[in-house]
Design a protein around this motif. Sequence first.
Motif, short mmCIF file in Angstrom:
data_model
loop_
_atom_site.label_atom_id
_atom_site.label_comp_id
_atom_site.label_asym_id
_atom_site.label_seq_id
_atom_site.Cartn_x
_atom_site.Cartn_y
_atom_site.Cartn_z
N ILE A 42 -3.65 -16.96 -45.47
CA ILE A 42 -4.56 -16.30 -46.40
C ILE A 42 -5.41 -15.34 -45.59
O ILE A 42 -6.10 -15.73 -44.65
CB ILE A 42 -5.47 -17.31 -47.13
CG1 ILE A 42 -4.64 -18.35 -47.88
CG2 ILE A 42 -6.43 -16.57 -48.06
CD1 ILE A 42 -3.80 -17.80 -49.00
N ILE A 86 -8.90 -21.99 -51.26
CA ILE A 86 -8.41 -21.91 -49.89
C ILE A 86 -8.49 -23.27 -49.20
O ILE A 86 -7.56 -23.70 -48.52
CB ILE A 86 -9.19 -20.84 -49.10
CG1 ILE A 86 -8.88 -19.45 -49.67
CG2 ILE A 86 -8.85 -20.89 -47.61
CD1 ILE A 86 -9.82 -18.37 -49.20
N ILE A 114 -0.54 -16.29 -55.56
CA ILE A 114 -1.23 -16.86 -54.41
C ILE A 114 -0.24 -17.68 -53.60
O ILE A 114 0.48 -18.53 -54.17
CB ILE A 114 -2.42 -17.72 -54.85
CG1 ILE A 114 -3.44 -16.87 -55.62
CG2 ILE A 114 -3.10 -18.37 -53.64
CD1 ILE A 114 -4.54 -17.69 -56.28
N LEU A 200 -8.17 -10.59 -51.08
CA LEU A 200 -7.32 -11.67 -50.60
C LEU A 200 -5.86 -11.35 -50.88
O LEU A 200 -5.53 -10.80 -51.94
CB LEU A 200 -7.73 -12.98 -51.27
CG LEU A 200 -9.12 -13.48 -50.87
CD1 LEU A 200 -9.62 -14.54 -51.83
CD2 LEU A 200 -9.13 -13.99 -49.44
#
Length: 207
Positions: A42, A86, A114, A200
Amino acid sequence: MLSRKSAAVLTVAIGLGTSVYAQSTELAKNASFLFNGIQKNIQQATTPDASRIAAFLNPTQDCAPLCLTPVRYSGAIPTVGEQDVINFLGSAVASGDGLLIDARTPDDRARGFIAGSVNVPHALVGPDNPYMPDIMQAFGARSFDGMLNFTDALPLVVFDDGPSTLDAPQMITALLAAGYPSEKISYYRGGMLVWTALGLNTEDAKS
């Protein structure tokens, strides 16, 4: 009958108010974890990609002209932020003790997702889907004499495109109706829209 895409989604599943201010980004810049044996990272860009953000501004059509989901789905379901997601990826998902659920359709997911999430469209988690018990078992529930026991069900964090879409709330509604424990469900309301607005990174099917 499930479509080929939906069946593929099921196979993957079986194999397995957001604040944009005052959040520490130190972990986001350095977060890495293993997912299905593959290293995932990430990262946070200093300049968000406006075209990526625009791709996830996707209001649900049946709530025009303005669609904003509640900051909290309900008092029993916590709303989590990016740092929480996260942390969840680096701990529960990495160890196989939790799932980050993308409640969007496969077509919506194709625009980006994601890292470490699994795609289970909300429409699959409902009483009309004969495979729904299989999905619940993929989430850690156990079946006894045709009844589901959720004692060992995994913690879930559920997301969609963001505060203007209803896939995640509809997924949470279906999970609760199926008997999934509310204390094992969290709602990432920011979704893809806020995730990308914060710079992100995302993945796509080619990643």
